[in-house]
Design an enzyme around this catalytic site. Structure first.
Site, PDB file in Angstrom:
ATOM      1  N   GLU A 282      42.368  34.827  20.115  1.00  0.00           N
ATOM      2  CA  GLU A 282      41.085  35.627  21.262  1.00  0.00           C
ATOM      3  C   GLU A 282      41.071  36.975  19.665  1.00  0.00           C
ATOM      4  O   GLU A 282      39.776  37.797  19.448  1.00  0.00           O
ATOM      5  CB  GLU A 282      40.910  36.286  22.195  1.00  0.00           C
TER       6      GLU A 282
ATOM      7  N   LYS B 147      34.523  33.238  34.963  1.00  0.00           N
ATOM      8  CA  LYS B 147      34.755  32.348  33.948  1.00  0.00           C
ATOM      9  C   LYS B 147      33.687  30.752  34.209  1.00  0.00           C
ATOM     10  O   LYS B 147      34.078  30.226  35.527  1.00  0.00           O
ATOM     11  CB  LYS B 147      36.533  32.094  33.804  1.00  0.00           C
TER      12      LYS B 147
ATOM     13  N   ASP C 265      41.312  37.670  37.934  1.00  0.00           N
ATOM     14  CA  ASP C 265      40.939  36.386  37.259  1.00  0.00           C
ATOM     15  C   ASP C 265      41.958  34.845  38.033  1.00  0.00           C
ATOM     16  O   ASP C 265      40.774  34.285  38.437  1.00  0.00           O
ATOM     17  CB  ASP C 265      41.728  36.312  35.560  1.00  0.00           C
TER      18      ASP C 265
ATOM     19  N   GLN D 258      49.364  39.899  28.557  1.00  0.00           N
ATOM     20  CA  GLN D 258      48.418  38.725  27.446  1.00  0.00           C
ATOM     21  C   GLN D 258      46.916  39.384  26.816  1.00  0.00           C
ATOM     22  O   GLN D 258      47.010  38.906  25.335  1.00  0.00           O
ATOM     23  CB  GLN D 258      47.728  37.727  28.382  1.00  0.00           C
TER      24      GLN D 258
END
Length: 432
Positions: free
Chosen positions: A209, A343, A318, A167
């Site tokens: 992004e 996050k 994550d 990713q």
């Protein structure tokens, strides 16, 4: 002075054209804090719930009017009259009122927007920058550092419409002496990467992004073109610039077959084979950090990965940890990974976010502050990174103002703090 007199929620638009929640917290002194909730694309199954309306006739079901109604109704009623400086109390009131483990009634997007807006209002009431207020909430007043950026300059996976399975391919400007110099290095590599990709006939369209999203022959080729760009920019790979990856492996894990299916390369791997594949890439290139190198449920595989690579690489959880102290505590106990991605919206409040950072640091894990693929101009994560002295930040590439807004806030903070906020570069990365 810091008593809350009004809480207001509204539906705004994020960087992917989807609605999100923005909240305002008004104080009797006239100060106002405003913040917006981000939204993820590749999400962990155990994240706090992002409440969407589900009305297909409106924003394809992605509206957030229910979450906004929670802000303007029960949340506002509960918070009016409370002291905004008591962040933990404010957050706990909302959590208790919601009454679920994953904030499913009000939505983490509603609770988080109010939580961050409250912190901003309280900082204004104290006549201090947000990062300084966060440092006080963190129990570390006056302790700051500038974070090493992880710049996502090639996007794949769920962040791009291409054939690249991994990713994020990121660069870290470790040779820089300051954050601002690091951003210059990143920008120069980014622009040279555009030239390298064009020379090879690849697309220079960007993903969610802000990184380029070309169709490449392999994941290794992504690292190769970045290496070319680093050299073309006049920097030395491994000395001035290091590499990092976010595999987001849950996105290509076949749960039924128990294999990792990398369709872009036409390869499949068992957990152990994929760990060795990553080790091989790390031997070929100066990769210092790998995020979500396996599926979030593959704890046995993660344990093997940590044993194989954990002494020389930063292994970031994550989807694995979802900024949740209960899950992180289990990971620490089992010796899984050595770093956590932070996050806000995975857990849904500032207080819980600070608790996750503290738990990680106390256990010798690093904490990497992160954006989401769906962002707004809200730059709170920049203040969070500095105010907790986290040391590292992921907030995208050198394009798209929703990404650059965070970098520009970091420039302002570095200018204001000077030597009070050192830039420690590669020293911040676990295993380096």
């Amino acid at each position: 002075m810091s008593k809350i007199v009004k809480v207001l929620g509204r539906e705004i638009i994020d960087s992917r054209g989807n609605p999100t929640v923005e909240a305002e917290v008004h104080l009797e002194s006239g100060f106002v804090g405003m913040a917006a909730a981000p939204s993820g694309a590749s999400t962990g199954s155990r994240e706090a719930l992002e409440l969407r309306d589900g009305d297909k006739a409106r924003f394809l079901g992605k509206g957030v009017l229910k979450a906004v109604a929670a802000v303007n109704g029960p949340i506002a009623e509960a918070l009016v009259g409370k002291d905004a400086k008591n962040q933990a109390e404010i957050d706990q009131i909302m959590i208790d009122l919601d009454g679920t483990d994953n904030k499913a009634n009000f939505g983490a997007n509603a609770i988080l927007a109010v939580s961050l807006a409250n912190a901003k209002a309280a900082a204004a009431a104290k006549s201090m920058p947000l990062y300084a207020h966060i440092a006080e909430l963190n129990g570390t007043p006056g302790v700051f550092s500038m974070p090493l950026p992880m710049m996502n300059i090639i996007n794949g996976g769920e962040h791009a419409d291409n054939n690249v399975d991994i990713q994020e391919f990121m660069i870290q400007p470790v040779g820089a002496k300051t954050l601002k110099e690091g951003l210059r290095i990143g920008a120069e590599v980014f622009h040279n990467l555009a030239k390298v990709l064009k020379s090879k006939g690849y697309s220079t369209a960007v993903g969610d992004e802000g990184g380029f999203a070309p169709n490449l022959k392999s994941n290794a080729e992504a690292l190769e073109v970045i290496a070319e760009a680093v050299a073309a920019a006049g920097y030395e790979l491994g000395k001035d610039v290091t590499l990092a990856m976010d595999c987001a492996a849950s996105e290509f894990f076949d749960k039924e077959a128990g294999i990792y299916n990398m369709k872009g390369e036409g390869k499949t791997f068992t957990s152990e084979e994929f760990n060795h594949y990553l080790a091989e890439l790390a031997n070929q290139f100066p990769i210092v950090s790998i995020e979500d190198g396996l599926d979030e449920s593959d704890w046995t595989g993660f344990k093997h990965q940590t044993e194989l690579l954990g002494d020389k690489l930063q292994l970031v959880g994550d989807d694995l940890f979802v900024t949740n102290t209960k899950i992180l505590a289990e990971g620490i106990e089992k010796g899984v990974a050595n770093s956590i991605l932070i996050k806000f919206n995975q857990i849904g409040s500032l207080t819980e976010t600070l608790a996750a950072i503290k738990m990680a640091k106390d256990a010798g894990y690093t904490a990497v502050i992160s954006h989401r693929s769906g962002e707004t101009e809200d730059a709170t994560i920049a203040d969070l990174a500095v105010g907790t002295a986290a040391g590292q930040i992921k907030t995208g590439s050198m394009s798209r103002s929703d990404r650059v807004a965070k970098y520009n806030q970091l420039i302002r903070i570095e200018e204001a703090l000077g030597e009070k906020a050192p830039f420690n570069g590669l020293k911040e990365v676990k295993g380096q």
